[in-house]
Design a protein around this motif. Structure first.
Motif, PDB file in Angstrom:
ATOM      1  N   ALA A  17       0.633  -1.213  -0.349  1.00  0.00           N
ATOM      2  CA  ALA A  17       0.066  -0.065  -0.139  1.00  0.00           C
ATOM      3  C   ALA A  17       1.040   1.254  -0.200  1.00  0.00           C
ATOM      4  O   ALA A  17       0.600   1.967  -0.743  1.00  0.00           O
ATOM      5  CB  ALA A  17      -0.709   0.489   1.355  1.00  0.00           C
ATOM      6  N   GLU A  18       2.063   1.599   0.338  1.00  0.00           N
ATOM      7  CA  GLU A  18       2.674   2.546   0.783  1.00  0.00           C
ATOM      8  C   GLU A  18       3.711   3.158  -0.131  1.00  0.00           C
ATOM      9  O   GLU A  18       4.370   4.354  -0.633  1.00  0.00           O
ATOM     10  CB  GLU A  18       3.963   2.479   1.954  1.00  0.00           C
ATOM     11  N   SER A  19       3.777   1.618  -1.260  1.00  0.00           N
ATOM     12  CA  SER A  19       4.432   1.689  -2.444  1.00  0.00           C
ATOM     13  C   SER A  19       3.927   2.341  -3.564  1.00  0.00           C
ATOM     14  O   SER A  19       4.218   2.708  -4.568  1.00  0.00           O
ATOM     15  CB  SER A  19       5.037   0.392  -2.449  1.00  0.00           C
ATOM     16  N   HIS A  20       2.232   2.138  -3.525  1.00  0.00           N
ATOM     17  CA  HIS A  20       1.074   2.504  -4.373  1.00  0.00           C
ATOM     18  C   HIS A  20       0.630   3.088  -4.695  1.00  0.00           C
ATOM     19  O   HIS A  20      -0.453   3.763  -5.102  1.00  0.00           O
ATOM     20  CB  HIS A  20       0.521   1.131  -4.870  1.00  0.00           C
ATOM     21  N   PHE A  21       0.037   4.155  -3.001  1.00  0.00           N
ATOM     22  CA  PHE A  21      -0.381   4.790  -3.129  1.00  0.00           C
ATOM     23  C   PHE A  21      -0.096   5.574  -2.013  1.00  0.00           C
ATOM     24  O   PHE A  21       1.002   6.149  -2.158  1.00  0.00           O
ATOM     25  CB  PHE A  21      -1.731   4.115  -1.636  1.00  0.00           C
ATOM     26  N   ASP A  22      -0.562   7.330  -2.482  1.00  0.00           N
ATOM     27  CA  ASP A  22      -0.268   8.662  -2.942  1.00  0.00           C
ATOM     28  C   ASP A  22      -1.118   9.690  -1.044  1.00  0.00           C
ATOM     29  O   ASP A  22      -2.106   9.766  -1.784  1.00  0.00           O
ATOM     30  CB  ASP A  22       0.305   9.586  -4.221  1.00  0.00           C
ATOM     31  N   PHE A  23      -0.376   8.516  -0.214  1.00  0.00           N
ATOM     32  CA  PHE A  23      -0.988   9.416   1.581  1.00  0.00           C
ATOM     33  C   PHE A  23      -1.210  10.500   1.321  1.00  0.00           C
ATOM     34  O   PHE A  23      -1.844  10.928   1.663  1.00  0.00           O
ATOM     35  CB  PHE A  23      -0.774   8.200   2.176  1.00  0.00           C
ATOM     36  N   THR A  24      -0.083  11.294   0.649  1.00  0.00           N
ATOM     37  CA  THR A  24      -0.404  12.719   1.036  1.00  0.00           C
ATOM     38  C   THR A  24      -1.648  13.596  -0.017  1.00  0.00           C
ATOM     39  O   THR A  24      -2.208  14.165   1.138  1.00  0.00           O
ATOM     40  CB  THR A  24       1.035  13.591   0.590  1.00  0.00           C
ATOM     41  N   GLU A  25      -1.459  12.932  -0.737  1.00  0.00           N
ATOM     42  CA  GLU A  25      -3.022  13.334  -2.251  1.00  0.00           C
ATOM     43  C   GLU A  25      -3.686  12.872  -1.123  1.00  0.00           C
ATOM     44  O   GLU A  25      -4.915  13.955  -1.289  1.00  0.00           O
ATOM     45  CB  GLU A  25      -2.254  13.128  -2.929  1.00  0.00           C
ATOM     46  N   MET A  26      -3.736  11.969  -1.047  1.00  0.00           N
ATOM     47  CA  MET A  26      -5.628  10.924  -0.225  1.00  0.00           C
ATOM     48  C   MET A  26      -5.586  12.085   1.090  1.00  0.00           C
ATOM     49  O   MET A  26      -6.496  12.479   1.071  1.00  0.00           O
ATOM     50  CB  MET A  26      -5.191   9.715   0.241  1.00  0.00           C
ATOM     51  N   SER A  27      -4.699  12.514   1.963  1.00  0.00           N
ATOM     52  CA  SER A  27      -5.045  13.031   3.198  1.00  0.00           C
ATOM     53  C   SER A  27      -5.053  14.729   2.611  1.00  0.00           C
ATOM     54  O   SER A  27      -6.441  14.770   3.366  1.00  0.00           O
ATOM     55  CB  SER A  27      -3.729  13.736   3.716  1.00  0.00           C
ATOM     56  N   GLN A  28      -4.487  15.308   1.535  1.00  0.00           N
ATOM     57  CA  GLN A  28      -5.636  17.035   1.335  1.00  0.00           C
ATOM     58  C   GLN A  28      -6.672  16.636   0.245  1.00  0.00           C
ATOM     59  O   GLN A  28      -7.315  17.463   1.641  1.00  0.00           O
ATOM     60  CB  GLN A  28      -4.332  17.268   0.344  1.00  0.00           C
ATOM     61  N   SER A  29      -6.928  15.576  -0.194  1.00  0.00           N
ATOM     62  CA  SER A  29      -8.056  15.657  -0.684  1.00  0.00           C
ATOM     63  C   SER A  29      -8.742  15.418   0.253  1.00  0.00           C
ATOM     64  O   SER A  29     -10.562  15.832   0.489  1.00  0.00           O
ATOM     65  CB  SER A  29      -8.731  15.062  -1.839  1.00  0.00           C
ATOM     66  N   ALA A  30      -8.678  14.292   1.565  1.00  0.00           N
ATOM     67  CA  ALA A  30      -9.834  14.352   2.497  1.00  0.00           C
ATOM     68  C   ALA A  30      -9.863  15.032   3.070  1.00  0.00           C
ATOM     69  O   ALA A  30     -11.552  15.744   3.155  1.00  0.00           O
ATOM     70  CB  ALA A  30      -9.124  12.746   3.099  1.00  0.00           C
ATOM     71  N   ILE A  31      -9.686  16.145   3.376  1.00  0.00           N
ATOM     72  CA  ILE A  31      -9.663  17.968   4.280  1.00  0.00           C
ATOM     73  C   ILE A  31     -10.717  18.492   3.442  1.00  0.00           C
ATOM     74  O   ILE A  31     -10.972  19.537   4.260  1.00  0.00           O
ATOM     75  CB  ILE A  31      -7.822  18.044   4.614  1.00  0.00           C
ATOM     76  N   GLY A  32      -9.605  18.489   2.047  1.00  0.00           N
ATOM     77  CA  GLY A  32     -10.440  19.213   0.942  1.00  0.00           C
ATOM     78  C   GLY A  32     -10.087  21.222   1.620  1.00  0.00           C
ATOM     79  O   GLY A  32      -8.965  20.930   1.739  1.00  0.00           O
ATOM     80  N   TYR A  33     -10.808  22.293   1.023  1.00  0.00           N
ATOM     81  CA  TYR A  33     -10.562  23.597   1.473  1.00  0.00           C
ATOM     82  C   TYR A  33     -10.262  23.731   3.066  1.00  0.00           C
ATOM     83  O   TYR A  33      -9.622  24.085   2.743  1.00  0.00           O
ATOM     84  CB  TYR A  33     -11.642  24.581   1.272  1.00  0.00           C
ATOM     85  N   HIS A  34     -10.605  22.884   3.449  1.00  0.00           N
ATOM     86  CA  HIS A  34      -9.843  23.319   5.415  1.00  0.00           C
ATOM     87  C   HIS A  34      -8.570  22.731   5.166  1.00  0.00           C
ATOM     88  O   HIS A  34      -7.336  23.638   5.767  1.00  0.00           O
ATOM     89  CB  HIS A  34     -10.378  22.059   5.938  1.00  0.00           C
TER      90      HIS A  34
END
Length: 207
Positions: free
Chosen positions: A58-75
Motif C-alpha cells: 500500500a505504501e509503495s502504490h498509494f499517494d497518502f499525502t494527496e489522499m490526506s489533502q483531498s480528504a480534508i478538502g478546502y480546510h
C-alpha cells in the motif's frame, strides 16, 4: 468502501504483463493486484508478516499525502504546517488499518478461492495533463450478479504512478471521507477530527 476496493483487488485475477512500465498508470494498478495475490497465495507466512507485506504494498502504490489533502478538502489550507504534518501519517494509519481489518475478516482459504473464481478487466485509461490519469476497470466477483466498476485516480510522482482515490460504482472513497470530515471540521474543528480518527484507529487495532 476502501476496504472493499482492496479486497476486490486482492481477490481479482487479472492478466498481467511480464514487465511493467513505470510510466504507465494501468501497469501500476496491475502491479498492486499482482503483488497482493502473491502475498495471499503464500500460506507459509504468519498473519503478522502478511500484514507487514500488505502495508508495504500500500505504501509503495498509494499517494497518502494527496489522499490526506483531498480528504480534508478546502480546510487543508487553513491547517498549520504542524497540523498538516500530523494529519498525513494519522490518516495513512487509519486507512491501512481500515482495509486490513476488512481483509483479515476473511480466511486465507476463502480469499484464495475468490482468486480462482474472480476476474478484473481493465478497459481503458485517460489522462488529465502529464501528472494525472484515471484507470477504468470492472471486477466480477462470484457472489455478485453484475460486474462492479472500480476506477483508480492516479498521480505521477517522480517516475511512478500512485493511487490517490478509488471510485466504486461511481462513488469516491475519498469524497466519502471528505464529507464526513468536513462536517466535523465545520462544527467542532481540527482537534475534534483528530481525536475521532485516533479513536477509530484504536478500535480497528484492538479488533
Amino acid at each position: 468502501m476502501l476496504s472493499f476496493a482492496f479486497a476486490a483487488a486482492a481477490a481479482a485475477q487479472a492478466p498481467v504483463p511480464a514487465s511493467y512500465s513505470p510510466s504507465d498508470a494501468t501497469a501500476s494498478v496491475k502491479s498492486i493486484i499482482d503483488q497482493s495475490i502473491v502475498v495471499f497465495k503464500d500460506q507459509q507466512i504468519s498473519a503478522a508478516d502478511r500484514e507487514r507485506k500488505l502495508r508495504a504494498i500500500a505504501e509503495s502504490h498509494f499517494d497518502f499525502t494527496e489522499m490526506s489533502q483531498s480528504a480534508i478538502g478546502y480546510h487543508w489550507k487553513t491547517l498549520t504546517p504542524a497540523q498538516q504534518s500530523e494529519f498525513v501519517p494519522l490518516f495513512t494509519t487509519f486507512i491501512e488499518d481500515a482495509y486490513l481489518s476488512r481483509i483479515e475478516s476473511y480466511s486465507v482459504e476463502k480469499i484464495n478461492q475468490q482468486i480462482q473464481s474472480s476476474m478484473i478487466q481493465f478497459t481503458r485509461q485517460t489522462t488529465d495533463g502529464p501528472d494525472y490519469a484515471e484507470v477504468y476497470s470492472t471486477v466480477v466477483l462470484q457472489d455478485q450478479k453484475d460486474p462492479i466498476p472500480v476506477n483508480y485516480m492516479m498521480r505521477l510522482g517522480g517516475n511512478e504512478w500512485k493511487i490517490y482515490d478509488i471510485t466504486i460504482d461511481s462513488i469516491s472513497v475519498i469524497a466519502n471521507y471528505r464529507n464526513q470530515f468536513n462536517r466535523v471540521l465545520n462544527t467542532d474543528g481540527y482537534d475534534k477530527l483528530v481525536s475521532l480518527i485516533r479513536q477509530k484507529t484504536a478500535g480497528l487495532q484492538t479488533n
